[in-house]
Design a protein around this motif. Structure first.
Motif, PDB file in Angstrom:
ATOM      1  N   ILE A   1       0.852  -1.196   0.000  1.00  0.00           N
ATOM      2  CA  ILE A   1       0.000   0.000   0.000  1.00  0.00           C
ATOM      3  C   ILE A   1       0.883   1.240   0.000  1.00  0.00           C
ATOM      4  CG2 ILE A   1      -1.819   1.247   1.217  1.00  0.00           C
ATOM      5  CD1 ILE A   1      -2.765  -1.411   0.231  1.00  0.00           C
ATOM      6  N   SER A   2       0.662   2.146  -0.960  1.00  0.00           N
ATOM      7  CA  SER A   2       1.389   3.417  -1.005  1.00  0.00           C
ATOM      8  C   SER A   2       0.532   4.493  -0.350  1.00  0.00           C
ATOM      9  CB  SER A   2       1.707   3.807  -2.450  1.00  0.00           C
ATOM     10  OG  SER A   2       2.565   2.851  -3.041  1.00  0.00           O
ATOM     11  N   VAL A   3       1.132   5.261   0.572  1.00  0.00           N
ATOM     12  CA  VAL A   3       0.391   6.285   1.311  1.00  0.00           C
ATOM     13  C   VAL A   3       1.031   7.649   1.077  1.00  0.00           C
ATOM     14  CG1 VAL A   3      -0.287   4.616   3.072  1.00  0.00           C
ATOM     15  CG2 VAL A   3       1.755   6.014   3.430  1.00  0.00           C
ATOM     16  N   ASN A   4       0.273   8.683   1.387  1.00  0.00           N
ATOM     17  CA  ASN A   4       0.754  10.059   1.262  1.00  0.00           C
ATOM     18  C   ASN A   4       1.873  10.312   2.271  1.00  0.00           C
ATOM     19  OD1 ASN A   4       1.074  12.764   0.851  1.00  0.00           O
ATOM     20  ND2 ASN A   4      -0.942  13.368   1.590  1.00  0.00           N
ATOM     21  N   PRO A   5       3.055  10.765   1.817  1.00  0.00           N
ATOM     22  CA  PRO A   5       4.172  10.944   2.748  1.00  0.00           C
ATOM     23  C   PRO A   5       4.133  12.252   3.532  1.00  0.00           C
ATOM     24  CG  PRO A   5       4.874  11.491   0.531  1.00  0.00           C
ATOM     25  CD  PRO A   5       3.431  11.037   0.425  1.00  0.00           C
ATOM     26  N   SER A   6       3.190  13.127   3.210  1.00  0.00           N
ATOM     27  CA  SER A   6       3.164  14.459   3.826  1.00  0.00           C
ATOM     28  C   SER A   6       2.964  14.378   5.340  1.00  0.00           C
ATOM     29  CB  SER A   6       2.050  15.298   3.196  1.00  0.00           C
ATOM     30  OG  SER A   6       1.972  16.568   3.808  1.00  0.00           O
ATOM     31  N   GLY A   7       3.930  14.896   6.082  1.00  0.00           N
ATOM     32  CA  GLY A   7       3.796  15.026   7.532  1.00  0.00           C
ATOM     33  C   GLY A   7       4.012  13.773   8.338  1.00  0.00           C
ATOM     34  N   THR A   8       4.505  12.704   7.752  1.00  0.00           N
ATOM     35  CA  THR A   8       4.684  11.466   8.520  1.00  0.00           C
ATOM     36  C   THR A   8       5.759  11.610   9.599  1.00  0.00           C
ATOM     37  OG1 THR A   8       6.188  10.683   6.782  1.00  0.00           O
ATOM     38  CG2 THR A   8       3.896   9.924   6.701  1.00  0.00           C
ATOM     39  N   SER A   9       6.745  12.478   9.355  1.00  0.00           N
ATOM     40  CA  SER A   9       7.805  12.680  10.357  1.00  0.00           C
ATOM     41  C   SER A   9       7.421  13.731  11.392  1.00  0.00           C
ATOM     42  CB  SER A   9       9.108  13.105   9.667  1.00  0.00           C
ATOM     43  OG  SER A   9       9.586  12.094   8.824  1.00  0.00           O
ATOM     44  N   GLN A  10       6.498  14.619  11.039  1.00  0.00           N
ATOM     45  CA  GLN A  10       6.146  15.724  11.930  1.00  0.00           C
ATOM     46  C   GLN A  10       4.992  15.367  12.869  1.00  0.00           C
ATOM     47  OE1 GLN A  10       8.182  18.241  11.731  1.00  0.00           O
ATOM     48  NE2 GLN A  10       9.167  17.625   9.825  1.00  0.00           N
ATOM     49  N   GLU A  11       4.073  14.545  12.409  1.00  0.00           N
ATOM     50  CA  GLU A  11       2.925  14.178  13.237  1.00  0.00           C
ATOM     51  C   GLU A  11       3.326  13.163  14.310  1.00  0.00           C
ATOM     52  OE1 GLU A  11      -0.272  12.767  10.880  1.00  0.00           O
ATOM     53  OE2 GLU A  11      -0.493  14.623   9.727  1.00  0.00           O
ATOM     54  N   CYS A  12       2.724  13.297  15.467  1.00  0.00           N
ATOM     55  CA  CYS A  12       2.978  12.351  16.547  1.00  0.00           C
ATOM     56  C   CYS A  12       2.146  11.092  16.312  1.00  0.00           C
ATOM     57  CB  CYS A  12       2.635  12.970  17.899  1.00  0.00           C
ATOM     58  SG  CYS A  12       2.908  11.855  19.290  1.00  0.00           S
ATOM     59  N   SER A  13       2.797   9.939  16.340  1.00  0.00           N
ATOM     60  CA  SER A  13       2.098   8.677  16.103  1.00  0.00           C
ATOM     61  C   SER A  13       1.173   8.299  17.251  1.00  0.00           C
ATOM     62  CB  SER A  13       3.115   7.558  15.879  1.00  0.00           C
ATOM     63  OG  SER A  13       3.983   7.443  16.993  1.00  0.00           O
ATOM     64  N   SER A  14       1.333   8.966  18.402  1.00  0.00           N
ATOM     65  CA  SER A  14       0.524   8.638  19.570  1.00  0.00           C
ATOM     66  C   SER A  14      -0.738   9.495  19.664  1.00  0.00           C
ATOM     67  CB  SER A  14       1.358   8.793  20.839  1.00  0.00           C
ATOM     68  OG  SER A  14       0.597   8.530  21.985  1.00  0.00           O
ATOM     69  N   CYS A  15      -0.557  10.829  19.489  1.00  0.00           N
ATOM     70  CA  CYS A  15      -1.704  11.730  19.679  1.00  0.00           C
ATOM     71  C   CYS A  15      -2.060  12.536  18.439  1.00  0.00           C
ATOM     72  CB  CYS A  15      -1.430  12.680  20.848  1.00  0.00           C
ATOM     73  SG  CYS A  15      -0.038  13.803  20.559  1.00  0.00           S
ATOM     74  N   GLY A  16      -1.207  12.512  17.398  1.00  0.00           N
ATOM     75  CA  GLY A  16      -1.496  13.250  16.172  1.00  0.00           C
ATOM     76  C   GLY A  16      -1.073  14.689  16.193  1.00  0.00           C
ATOM     77  N   HIS A  17      -0.454  15.146  17.277  1.00  0.00           N
ATOM     78  CA  HIS A  17      -0.007  16.533  17.388  1.00  0.00           C
ATOM     79  C   HIS A  17       1.194  16.761  16.474  1.00  0.00           C
ATOM     80  CE1 HIS A  17       0.620  20.448  19.220  1.00  0.00           C
ATOM     81  NE2 HIS A  17       1.899  20.142  19.423  1.00  0.00           N
ATOM     82  N   LYS A  18       1.213  17.905  15.770  1.00  0.00           N
ATOM     83  CA  LYS A  18       2.315  18.218  14.860  1.00  0.00           C
ATOM     84  C   LYS A  18       3.490  18.812  15.626  1.00  0.00           C
ATOM     85  CE  LYS A  18       0.124  18.668  10.357  1.00  0.00           C
ATOM     86  NZ  LYS A  18      -0.024  19.504   9.149  1.00  0.00           N
ATOM     87  N   VAL A  19       4.647  18.179  15.463  1.00  0.00           N
ATOM     88  CA  VAL A  19       5.872  18.648  16.118  1.00  0.00           C
ATOM     89  C   VAL A  19       6.885  18.937  15.019  1.00  0.00           C
ATOM     90  CG1 VAL A  19       7.647  18.128  17.817  1.00  0.00           C
ATOM     91  CG2 VAL A  19       5.360  17.150  18.087  1.00  0.00           C
ATOM     92  N   LYS A  20       7.058  20.227  14.687  1.00  0.00           N
ATOM     93  CA  LYS A  20       7.978  20.597  13.624  1.00  0.00           C
ATOM     94  C   LYS A  20       9.418  20.450  14.113  1.00  0.00           C
ATOM     95  CE  LYS A  20       4.922  23.755  11.134  1.00  0.00           C
ATOM     96  NZ  LYS A  20       4.773  25.111  10.576  1.00  0.00           N
ATOM     97  N   LYS A  21      10.243  19.835  13.252  1.00  0.00           N
ATOM     98  CA  LYS A  21      11.645  19.622  13.610  1.00  0.00           C
ATOM     99  C   LYS A  21      12.483  19.561  12.345  1.00  0.00           C
ATOM    100  CE  LYS A  21      10.203  14.858  14.527  1.00  0.00           C
ATOM    101  NZ  LYS A  21       8.772  15.185  14.565  1.00  0.00           N
ATOM    102  N   PRO A  22      13.712  20.020  12.396  1.00  0.00           N
ATOM    103  CA  PRO A  22      14.589  19.970  11.220  1.00  0.00           C
ATOM    104  C   PRO A  22      15.044  18.542  10.944  1.00  0.00           C
ATOM    105  CG  PRO A  22      15.812  20.786  13.103  1.00  0.00           C
ATOM    106  CD  PRO A  22      14.381  20.661  13.544  1.00  0.00           C
TER     107      PRO A  22
END
Length: 400
Positions: free
Chosen positions: A339-360
């Motif tokens: 299955i291919s999924v949208n890669p947008s924000g996979t590193s920034q979103e929290c896998s536990s609560c969904g909160h966006k955590v911006k990081k370099p």
């Protein structure tokens, strides 16, 4: 189901000379037909963008296309009798290649993306010819019969699927549709295009909840949602010293000399070793994943766009696109799913609560201030990919 198998062949000295001569004659014909297309455009192109209301319109010459260029091959064999040494099907593939190159230049591919202006092929740059129709009984007992070339020994390192003995591939359930002969740095190969009578289906004990998400990277080749990771092998980086030495020898040889040709061949062999080793790693890695999981979720990356960045060399060394293609093909043959999924924000979103955590990109840990979870950035991304893959799979199963 359509698949391709490639085998190395061992032609005799006379057969190798025939293959080389065929490739050279096809190259000359390709350049001639391509020049015909370019000449027509130059002769019929108007130098101005406007004209008076009353003017003379010159008669346009017949535009070269696939059909009239294919018909011209009859006259070609009359004017140049040595072209009779090439099988008609092989010769007819040349105008087809020219037509495809021109269409990609003028109209683009199925997605509308255009290629650059087709180039004339220099000596040694035309490397493949194809028999568009092939009968399975011409490949028997590790020997393949190629018209106008002869009976050539084949190194059958794996049997055609469902073939018990390999003595007659036609009885295996797969029919050979086309055969392509390719000249590579280390010898000659044949690629068999096989058409199976069976349609790939989902395996009986398929488990939709047996799913894993993988996040590909440059430090680790991938990090899986189960916590496992595979280190990036970096085959190109490890071979750079040998490649640099081989490239230096090429640059020091006189152009056109036999020593330069030998040095170029040695350099090409070194590059092929890197590519083959990488491909072998991709096959083995894909098999390990599919042996353990029924569904693999991956990111749908724009690898061509990433290839323009400062990480282009490392991305090409990793070979993500080839790996995903191999993984998808093996999954389809085994009755599994990728299955291919949208890669947008996979590193920034929290896998536990969904909160966006911006990081370099340099920050390798994911620390969420909302739920206080702390884990590896790549592991967090793989968990998000798994969640998106699960959602996409459910939607597919419901629609079917």
């Amino acid at each position: 189901m359509k698949i391709s198998y490639q085998y190395k062949i061992k032609p005799t000295k006379e057969q190798a000379e025939k293959i080389d001569k065929t490739l050279e004659m096809l190259r000359c014909q390709y350049n001639y037909l391509l020049a015909q297309r370019f000449d027509w455009y130059e002769m019929n192109r108007c130098p101005v963008d406007r004209c008076p209301l009353i003017c003379h319109l010159p008669e346009l010459k017949e535009q070269p296309n696939y059909y009239n260029q294919k018909a011209s091959l009859v006259q070609l064999k009359i004017d140049r009798p040595w072209y009779k040494e090439i099988h008609s099907q092989v010769l007819q593939e040349v105008p087809k290649k020219v037509e495809l190159a021109i269409k990609r230049w003028l109209k683009g591919d199925v997605n509308g993306k255009k290629s650059g202006r087709p180039r004339f092929k220099g000596k040694g740059q035309y490397k493949t010819f194809t028999y568009s129709q092939f009968k399975s009984h011409h490949f028997v007992n590790n020997r393949i019969m190629l018209s106008k070339i002869g009976n050539i020994k084949v190194i059958v390192h794996r049997l055609i699927p469902d073939s018990a003995s390999g003595s007659d591939v036609g009885a295996s359930g797969f029919d050979i549709k086309t055969v392509s002969v390719t000249k590579k740095a280390d010898g000659y190969y044949v690629t068999l295009s096989l058409d199976g009578k069976t349609v790939p289906t989902t395996k009986p004990d398929f488990k939709a909840n047996n799913i894993v998400g993988i996040d590909v990277g440059l430090i680790d080749f991938y990090v899986a949602s189960d916590g496992s990771r595979v280190k990036a092998p970096k085959y190109l980086r490890k071979a750079e010293r040998r490649l640099k030495s081989a490239q230096r020898k090429v640059s020091r040889r006189k152009k056109g000399s036999n020593r330069r040709k030998k040095a170029i061949k040695k350099l090409a062999i070194q590059h092929k070793k890197v590519a083959d080793t990488r491909k072998d790693f991709h096959f083995k890695t894909a098999k390990k994943l599919l042996d353990k999981y029924d569904v693999v979720a991956v990111e749908k990356l724009n690898i061509k766009g990433l290839g323009l960045s400062w990480l282009a060399k490392s991305i090409n060394d990793a070979g993500w696109g080839q790996f995903v293609t191999i993984l998808s093909n093996k999954a389809e043959n085994a009755g599994l799913k990728v299955i291919s999924v949208n890669p947008s924000g996979t590193s920034q979103e929290c896998s536990s609560c969904g909160h966006k955590v911006k990081k370099p990109l340099s920050q390798r840990m994911h620390n969420c201030p909302n739920c206080s979870i702390s884990l590896c950035r790549d592991l967090n991304a793989s968990l998000n990919i798994k969640a998106r893959g699960t959602h996409a799979l459910k939607a597919q199963l419901m629609s079917s």
